[in-house]
Design an enzyme around this catalytic site. Structure first.
Site, PDB file in Angstrom:
ATOM      1  N   ARG A 194       6.284  24.306   8.790  1.00 34.70           N
ATOM      2  CA  ARG A 194       6.202  25.441   7.863  1.00 34.70           C
ATOM      3  C   ARG A 194       7.183  26.547   8.277  1.00 34.70           C
ATOM      4  NH1 ARG A 194       1.644  26.541   4.853  1.00 34.70           N
ATOM      5  NH2 ARG A 194       1.570  28.709   5.507  1.00 34.70           N
ATOM      6  N   ARG A 242      16.268  29.531  12.857  1.00 35.96           N
ATOM      7  CA  ARG A 242      17.576  29.933  12.322  1.00 35.96           C
ATOM      8  C   ARG A 242      18.538  30.325  13.437  1.00 35.96           C
ATOM      9  NH1 ARG A 242      14.675  33.304   8.607  1.00 35.96           N
ATOM     10  NH2 ARG A 242      14.042  32.094   6.787  1.00 35.96           N
ATOM     11  N   ARG A 287     -11.313  25.657  10.394  1.00 37.84           N
ATOM     12  CA  ARG A 287     -11.330  26.850  11.227  1.00 37.84           C
ATOM     13  C   ARG A 287     -11.750  28.010  10.337  1.00 37.84           C
ATOM     14  NH1 ARG A 287     -11.487  26.393  16.435  1.00 37.84           N
ATOM     15  NH2 ARG A 287     -10.133  28.188  16.901  1.00 37.84           N
ATOM     16  N   ARG A 306      -3.384  37.658  15.662  1.00 32.50           N
ATOM     17  CA  ARG A 306      -2.440  38.631  15.112  1.00 32.50           C
ATOM     18  C   ARG A 306      -3.161  39.900  14.701  1.00 32.50           C
ATOM     19  NH1 ARG A 306      -0.771  35.089   9.671  1.00 32.50           N
ATOM     20  NH2 ARG A 306      -2.896  34.745   8.972  1.00 32.50           N
ATOM     21  N   GLU A 331      -7.260  39.653  14.105  1.00 34.64           N
ATOM     22  CA  GLU A 331      -7.681  38.361  13.531  1.00 34.64           C
ATOM     23  C   GLU A 331      -7.998  37.363  14.647  1.00 34.64           C
ATOM     24  OE1 GLU A 331      -5.036  37.192  10.375  1.00 34.64           O
ATOM     25  OE2 GLU A 331      -5.509  35.073  10.632  1.00 34.64           O
ATOM     26  N   TYR A 361      -3.787  22.328   3.258  1.00 37.00           N
ATOM     27  CA  TYR A 361      -3.272  23.647   3.643  1.00 37.00           C
ATOM     28  C   TYR A 361      -2.297  24.077   2.534  1.00 37.00           C
ATOM     29  CZ  TYR A 361      -1.354  26.723   7.447  1.00 37.00           C
ATOM     30  OH  TYR A 361      -0.958  27.745   8.262  1.00 37.00           O
ATOM     31  N   ASP A 405      -0.353  26.761   0.012  1.00 35.25           N
ATOM     32  CA  ASP A 405       0.029  28.143  -0.262  1.00 35.25           C
ATOM     33  C   ASP A 405      -0.301  28.470  -1.716  1.00 35.25           C
ATOM     34  OD1 ASP A 405       0.917  29.037   2.202  1.00 35.25           O
ATOM     35  OD2 ASP A 405       2.868  28.086   1.970  1.00 35.25           O
TER      36      ASP A 405
END
Ligand code: FAD
Ligand code: UDP
Length: 374
Positions: free
Chosen positions: A172, A176, A248, A278, A299, A347, A349
């Protein structure tokens, strides 16, 4: 005209409800929660007036023109680019891994070509086709970056060693060799000006749609409907008779501050000794608004118990076997369509969720048409 029951008022349920309602079918949408939009739900915090992403940070991103037009039809999307920071070894880095991250982490001043060669020299070339998360990381970024940014975060997030997880989870994230720190590669990216809940409310606002919140599905509700669309957990539809699929869940612990608390919407904590994954500072999702105060969420991820909200399907080996058995059962039932993140145990989006919901709507409409042909 058909009468349809849709379980779940997230994007899956809402988009399908709208497509069916627009061609004249009567739709009832139920949701066990007291609000629409499922895990994308947003609300204005009473104390600060800030738009909060109640179930975790949600950034809309897509390459799909149909989906982008669709979301813009139901709400104004503001320009937004997700730029994440990560704290590892008690230092702050840019994420996803880019040239800045590499140069900071290794204390170098490499150019793109040299960085590529340098990272290639770190890669474990004995791994031909990475199968697990760990193999994918070792093959493409090498051990030092893997251990600093991914290993411990992933153990906290998924509750298992990265060697047990599929490579697809890491795929995911881009890597770069320039200074582009955009978290996503997609052509379109944005944030709804008035929140996701407003968009889902607009999608559901149609004379042929009736919405019932705080309504848990029970089997006797079936009667009187021509078809059911189920966006709840697949195993819950079958009363978990083959056991539970692994998820989870997340705990969000809010705290307030003044001014700018952390300087960015999302900061990831990759170190083992920090128990959360996070911190999200919600005001940064609406940079066009001004707020003196701030609300943040820490979180924490943990195993999902019976009463918890399922967030992430784990899809370990035993889950996959069980999933296949549930899928076989689902395929044998007439009159029920399983959709979305929970209904298909994937999962997904938001953009993929909407794309699949539009496709499912078309398939349902075709099947209703063939039902009524003499
Ligand atoms: P859901 O939103 O889960 O909706 C299902 C609904 O069904 C829920 O409202 C639930 O209450 C209801 N329901 C379940 N069982 C019953 C029952 N028995 N009776 C009545 N109602 C029931 N996607 C992105 O594109 N960008 C992101 O940045 C992003 N960030 C994310 C962050 C987190 C922490 C998580 C968990 C997900 C994220 N996602 C993101 C994914 C996004 O949340 C999903 O794509 C989307 O929520 C899927 O919509 P859905 O309608 O399939 O499922
Ligand atoms: N990940 C990580 N460290 C990070 C960010 C992500 O190890 O700082 C891993 C983690 O396993 C996560 C996966 O990469 O589940 C995918 O990250 P993404 O940001 O896509 O996860 P999301 O927050 O959208 O679920």
């Amino acid at each position: 005209m058909k009468k349809i029951l849709i379980v779940g008022a997230g994007f899956s349920g809402a988009v399908i409800a709208r497509s069916l309602a627009e061609v004249g079918h009567k739709v009832i949408v139920i949701d066990s929660r007291d609000h629409v939009a499922g895990n994308c739900h947003t609300y204005r915090d009473k104390k600060t007036g800030i738009m909060v992403h109640k179930y975790g940070p949600h950034i809309f991103h897509t390459d799909n023109e149909t989906v982008w037009e669709y979301i813009n039809r139901f709400g104004e999307m503001m320009p937004y680019v997700n730029r994440v920071k990560a704290i590892a070894g008690d230092r702050v880095y840019s994420l996803p891994i880019n040239l800045h991250t590499i140069n900071q982490f290794f204390s170098k001043t490499l150019n793109p070509n040299d960085a590529k060669a340098f990272i290639a020299s770190q890669a474990d070339k004995s791994i031909d086709e990475p199968k697990s998360f760990e193999e994918q990381a070792l093959r493409f970024v090498g051990k030092p970056l893997y251990e600093a940014f991914f290993k411990h975060y992933t153990i906290k997030q998924w509750g298992t060693e990265p060697s047990n997880l599929p490579a697809s989870i890491l795929k995911r994230l881009p890597v770069r060799f320039n200074y582009n720190d955009n978290y996503f590669n997609h052509k379109h990216q944005g944030m709804p000006k008035n929140g996701y809940t407003n968009i889902v409310n607009n999608i559901l606002s149609h004379e042929n749609i009736e919405l019932k919140l705080e309504t848990v599905y029970v089997e006797k509700m079936k009667s009187g409907f021509d078809h059911i669309v189920w966006s709840g957990p697949l195993d819950a539809y079958f009363n978990h008779q083959l056991g539970r699929l692994g998820y989870r869940t997340l705990d969000f612990k809010p705290f307030y501050g003044t001014g700018d608390v952390q300087g960015n919407a999302v900061i990831n904590y990759c170190d083992k000794h920090v128990p959360y994954t996070r911190i999200t500072e919600h005001k940064h999702f609406s940079p066009w608004e001004e707020h003196d105060e701030s609300i943040c969420y820490r979180e924490y991820s943990r195993a999902c118990d019976k009463e918890d909200i399922p967030y992430y399907p784990i899809r370990l080996m035993n889950d996959k076997e069980r999933l296949q058995q549930y899928v076989d059962m689902a395929e044998k039932i007439n009159g029920v369509t399983f959709v979305g993140r929970l209904g298909t145990y994937r999962y997904l989006d938001m953009d993929v969720t909407i794309k699949e919901a539009l496709e499912t709507s078309q398939a349902l409409l075709r099947s209703f048409e063939s039902d009524t042909k003499p």
